[in-house]
Design a protein around this motif. Structure first.
Motif, mmCIF file in Angstrom:
data_model
loop_
_atom_site.group_PDB
_atom_site.id
_atom_site.type_symbol
_atom_site.label_atom_id
_atom_site.label_comp_id
_atom_site.label_asym_id
_atom_site.label_seq_id
_atom_site.Cartn_x
_atom_site.Cartn_y
_atom_site.Cartn_z
ATOM 1 N N ASP A 113 0.813 -1.223 0.000
ATOM 2 C CA ASP A 113 0.000 0.000 0.000
ATOM 3 C C ASP A 113 0.843 1.268 0.000
ATOM 4 O O ASP A 113 0.370 2.342 -0.350
ATOM 5 C CB ASP A 113 -0.869 0.042 1.264
ATOM 6 C CG ASP A 113 -2.021 -0.927 1.179
ATOM 7 O OD1 ASP A 113 -2.521 -1.144 0.073
ATOM 8 O OD2 ASP A 113 -2.411 -1.472 2.227
ATOM 9 N N GLU A 127 1.844 -8.644 12.370
ATOM 10 C CA GLU A 127 1.934 -8.197 10.980
ATOM 11 C C GLU A 127 3.397 -8.162 10.536
ATOM 12 O O GLU A 127 3.746 -8.587 9.460
ATOM 13 C CB GLU A 127 1.319 -6.811 10.816
ATOM 14 C CG GLU A 127 1.328 -6.359 9.367
ATOM 15 C CD GLU A 127 0.834 -4.939 9.191
ATOM 16 O OE1 GLU A 127 1.616 -4.005 9.481
ATOM 17 O OE2 GLU A 127 -0.322 -4.766 8.768
ATOM 18 N N SER A 135 -1.206 -12.518 7.017
ATOM 19 C CA SER A 135 -0.199 -13.589 7.045
ATOM 20 C C SER A 135 -0.739 -14.846 7.713
ATOM 21 O O SER A 135 -0.283 -15.951 7.424
ATOM 22 C CB SER A 135 1.073 -13.120 7.748
ATOM 23 O OG SER A 135 0.773 -12.516 8.960
HETATM 24 C C1 G1P Z 1 -1.456 -5.065 5.456
HETATM 25 C C2 G1P Z 1 -2.756 -4.984 4.686
HETATM 26 C C3 G1P Z 1 -2.577 -5.646 3.322
HETATM 27 C C4 G1P Z 1 -1.422 -4.973 2.601
HETATM 28 C C5 G1P Z 1 -0.164 -5.011 3.461
HETATM 29 C C6 G1P Z 1 1.000 -4.261 2.828
HETATM 30 O O1 G1P Z 1 -1.051 -6.391 5.625
HETATM 31 O O2 G1P Z 1 -3.801 -5.595 5.384
HETATM 32 O O3 G1P Z 1 -3.738 -5.522 2.551
HETATM 33 O O4 G1P Z 1 -1.230 -5.641 1.398
HETATM 34 O O5 G1P Z 1 -0.436 -4.418 4.725
HETATM 35 O O6 G1P Z 1 0.744 -2.927 2.625
HETATM 36 P P1 G1P Z 1 -1.525 -7.377 6.763
HETATM 37 O O7 G1P Z 1 -1.841 -6.538 7.928
HETATM 38 O O8 G1P Z 1 -2.695 -8.100 6.222
HETATM 39 O O9 G1P Z 1 -0.397 -8.316 7.073
#
Ligand code: G1P
Length: 906
Positions: free
Chosen positions: A527, A784, A800
């Protein structure tokens, strides 16, 4: 002398319940409590955290992670006694905080399980022990329950005066900063026989000023049946002039209550401050208090009172544990490492949590307004397919209603499944990867179920003011037209699922930048790559789209064969995109591609003809293969780079100046992990290239200190032509953290390319780092990411987890579907087998719960040599090195029983 040593949590039983001593010596710990009724709470070892139904209905004051330690707007409970002691059952008094880690400090342990939380706190010199159990009951009541047990551990009788003090926020999170005082003027505060209820007159939020119907209550009772003696409903009266929640005058000075039942106040910050009756506790004697924190529509929260009874509380507690045990019981593993199996159980919880909390509403996740994005919506369905497969087909079909005919999709996802909302704020942004995820989930669905008809089901398309992938705005479009793409005869146009998938992939195929890779647009999976909207290109997702095109071709042909279909109907306009069914264009020509795309974009605006054309599946498949192969060949040839140290890998991106991102640079080598993951996963990388990628990842991205491979190397500058993430400090979030989602997808890709050892190194690295409490400081589960110091960040809500489940089940255990048949293709390292040489996964397939036990001779998992169900040999065959049991064999087994499948390995 203060002892600051943290103590790691440890599992205490097969239900993966865990215990941790001295949890208050670790910062930022929080635990989720929730149910399907939508109460979303977070609770810390000091009982802080918050509780809410949605962005506009916060029961407790919204907190971000830092507030967990600096704000006391949580679940406070005080004891005042006849010796003049004032003791916070949740450890918040200045004296208690000062004494943490000293001999006179409280001794605290925390026990937790699915999904309950219990803090035990005792202080020998004060002479009390307290045990606070919290949970949100399974079902649909938006309430959180607490039971507070106080035990006199001294050797003399003590007279105690207990007071609960839980501030009631009762409004939108927006009002924390926006009109906090003004919105307290809306508060109408009622005292009842059991507690305090706040029912604001109006709600001030983005929807305008409306009459409010929601009430927020904190009710309490002494478990011996006596009612509270009174209340301090106004926060300021409770804390006292110059006082605060950590040292409230009402408790410290043992002030008389300011209200009894059936009183009314208005216009102040409220607190659920409940004074219980004085009680004399003999040594060893216990007193219990029950509290309900609830959100509702009724004025007095009488329905919450049913929980103010010890037996009712206990029954609900037992039911809640059972609910979660059953919900998470559909996927279990049993390996030679019991701790790993139990940790994995917590990972299976995470996708469920993300469906409830979205990407908001836990303390780190202090952004968004609830709900999930498109990408997460589809990826969370991966886990759903493994854990709760019933009804997922309909869910996926309804999600396709969010696809626009230009290949982009709705970004505002409603509360109900399949509900997509028009973007009233007109924020135009397209994430170019979005179109690629539905295929992954659809593929998994078809593999799991064999439901080939799914591809040919009809669904509408989404339409709003954004057209041409958000490059233009349709000034003629207005909201009254609804959110459906319409035909000339003003009907909502419908196309099959496969048509939706074709539109997503074919529009992407033609939407290229000057290096003939797909444009990055508003960003891709990362993002943070949001500043290369014009010329940026994502080779990463070009590879993914290319690989998908080839897979769609294969599955379309298989599906056609299975259901006896040789042709499909497509909207007339789609013929433009299937260029090779006509005269075809030169794929080397960026201009030709862009022109063709433009012709298509104009053909669907403002409406489509509604006419259908019939094309043969063979023609479509051939067209897709030609495109997919072109993409893969292009990337293999043009984006495979080699640096001065002799390492090779794929360049993943071009910036907004059209410059290649990766390779040698004066600031140091530039490399990204996503650029490698999707080239491996899509089959773009040749076997030789896979080896090159693995070596380069190990050289430039692997870091043992953070438990695995980083998202990128340190670029050493803010890349204004690439995205905001390079403004983040290096090693954090999307700038070079050990970002678990991408790392797990890398593991998945490695297994898919049969690089078992390297794949397992990534998965076990994440597990090890998560379990290394001294560094990661998180409860069991995957965060995350791990930050620059190896700390686990943004616990619980992360994609993840879905991918970890998928990788373990489908790749490591190799238990997966292939258009409805069951494949057994384990890639398990020796360490996963127990002493008897066995490892087991319990999972659901073909509507049967299967317990698949692998028995190996020695070392790593070998190839399958024998399969038996309940002791009897079953038919299976070896196809391309994988053991396959056809679906009908499984369907002949009794439906509602657990079946043991023993698989012997060479
Ligand atoms: C989060 C967002 C996911 C995005 C990622 C990287 O990851 O939910 O959509 O692709 O950041 O920007 P997540 O928290 O799911 O690991």
């Amino acid at each position: 002398m203060k002892d600051k040593t943290p103590t790691a949590w440890k599992f205490v039983n097969a239900d993966a319940e865990f215990t941790v001593r001295n949890p208050e010596r670790t910062s930022y710990l929080y635990f989720p409590l929730t149910n399907d009724g939508g109460l979303k709470s977070s609770v810390t070892p000091e009982l802080q955290g918050d509780a809410k139904v949605d962005q506009n209905r916060f029961l407790l004051t919204p907190v971000s992670v830092e507030d967990l330690h600096h704000s006391s707007y949580g679940r406070n409970f005080w004891l005042h006694d006849d010796c003049g002691n004032t003791w916070s059952v949740n450890g918040r008094s200045p004296a208690q905080r000062q004494a943490v880690g000293t001999d006179s400090g409280d001794v605290v342990t925390l026990d937790a399980g699915f999904l309950w939380h219990r803090v035990n706190r005792e202080n020998k010199s004060i002479g009390f022990r307290a045990e606070v159990t919290s949970f949100v009951p399974a079902g649909c009541s938006p309430v959180e329950l607490m039971k507070v047990r106080i035990i006199n551990i001294g050797d003399s009788s003590r007279r105690v005066i207990p007071t609960a003090a839980i501030p009631i926020f009762g409004r939108s999170a927006d009002n924390l900063r926006d009109h906090r005082h003004v919105t307290s003027l809306l508060h109408r505060i009622y005292t009842t026989q059991r507690g305090i209820v706040v029912r604001p007159t109006l709600s001030f939020d983005e929807r305008g000023h409306r009459l409010n119907k929601t009430s927020y209550g904190v009710c309490g009772a002494d478990a011996d049946g006596s009612l509270p003696v009174g209340y301090f409903p106004i926060l300021h009266d409770f804390t006292g002039e110059g006082g605060c929640l950590d040292w409230p005058a009402a408790v410290v000075e043992n002030l008389p209550v300011t209200a009894v039942a059936d009183r009314y106040f208005e216009g102040y910050e409220a607190v659920g401050a409940i004074r219980f009756a004085e009680k004399v506790l003999a040594p060893g004697e216990t007193a219990e208090y029950l509290l309900v924190l609830g959100v509702g529509e009724s004025e007095y929260h009488r329905e919450d009172w049913e929980y103010l009874d010890s037996a009712a509380f206990d029954e609900s507690f037992t039911n809640t544990k059972k609910h979660w045990r059953e919900k998470l019981g559909t996927l279990n593993i049993s390996t030679g490492n019991v701790d790993f199996d139990r940790w994995f159980k917590w990972v299976t919880l995470q996708p469920v949590l993300r469906r409830i909390y979205g990407c908001s509403f836990l303390p780190y996740h202090d952004y968004g307004r609830g709900g999930r994005g498109w990408r997460d919506l589809w990826q969370d369905c991966l886990a759903l397919l493994l854990m709760e497969p019933d009804g997922v087909g309909e869910l996926l079909l309804s999600n396709f209603a969010g696809v626009r005919m230009d290949g982009s999709n709705a970004t505002i996802i409603g509360e109900k499944s399949g509900e997509f909302l028009a973007d009233r704020n007109c924020i135009a942004r397209v994430w170019m990867d979005h179109g690629s995820w539905p295929w992954l989930t659809t593929r998994l669905y078809i593999d799991q179920t064999g439901d080939c008809e799914f591809l040919f089901k009809d669904q509408v398309y989404f339409r709003d003011c954004h057209i041409k992938r958000c490059r233009e705005k349709d000034e003629r479009w207005d909201l009254t037209q609804g959110v459906r793409h319409r035909t000339k005869s003003d009907k909502a146009y419908q196309g099959t699922v496969v048509e939706h998938l074709l539109i997503q992939h074919l529009t992407a195929f033609y939407n290229v930048g000057k290096h003939n890779n797909i444009l990055l647009e508003g960003a891709d999976w990362n993002d943070g790559l949001d500043m290369a909207r014009d010329q940026g290109e994502s080779v990463t997702f070009s590879a993914m789209y290319g690989g998908n095109l080839l897979e769609i071709a294969d599955i379309l042909e298989i599906a056609g064969e299975r259901i006896g279909k040789t042709t499909i109907e497509l909207g007339q306009e789609l013929a433009i995109l299937l260029d090779t069914t006509g005269s075809g264009i030169n794929y080397e020509s960026v201009t030709a591609k862009r022109e063709l795309l433009n012709t298509y974009m104009n053909s669907i605006l403002p409406v489509v003809s509604g006419r259908k054309v019939e094309v043969t599946i063979a023609e479509v498949a051939a067209d897709l293969r030609r495109k997919g192969e072109w993409v893969l060949a292009h990337i293999r040839k043009k984006e495979w780079i080699r640096n001065s140290e002799g390492f090779s890998w794929f360049n993943g991106y071009y910036d907004d100046g059209g410059n290649r991102l990766e390779g040698d640079h004066q600031n140091g080598v530039r490399m990204t992990l996503p650029g490698q993951v999707f080239t491996l996963l899509s089959g773009t990388a040749t076997d030789e290239q896979v080896s090159g990628v693995v070596d380069s990842v190990n050289r430039y991205l692997w870091d043992d200190a953070v438990g695995g491979c980083r998202l990128n190397t340190d670029f050493g500058e803010v890349l204004m032509d690439m995205g905001r993430c390079y403004g983040f400090a290096f090693g954090h979030k999307e700038n070079g953290a050990m970002f678990c989602h991408m790392a797990v997808m890398y593991a998945y890709a490695l297994f898919a390319r049969k690089r078992t050892e390297e794949g397992w190194k990534v998965l076990s690295g994440i597990h090890r780092q998560s379990m290394d409490f001294e560094k990661s400081r998180i409860f069991p589960g995957i965060p995350e990411y791990f930050d620059a110091r190896g700390r686990g960040m943004y616990s619980y809500l992360t994609g993840s987890a879905s991918w970890y489940l998928l990788t373990m089940r489908n790749q490591v255990f190799g238990v997966r579907g292939c258009v409805g048949d069951l494949v057994l293709d384990p890639q398990m390292p020796a360490e996963l087998f127990d002493e008897a040489g066995e490892a087991c996964v319990e999972t659901c397939f073909a509507d049967r719960q299967l317990r698949i036990i692998y028995c190996r001779k020695s070392g790593d998992a070998g190839k399958v040599s024998r399969v038996s169900v309940s002791g009897k040999d079953v038919d299976w065959e070896m196809a391309e090195g994988e053991a396959v049991i056809v679906r009908s064999v499984l369907e002949s087994l009794q439906a509602d029983a657990v079946h043991e499948i023993r698989v012997e390995l060479n």
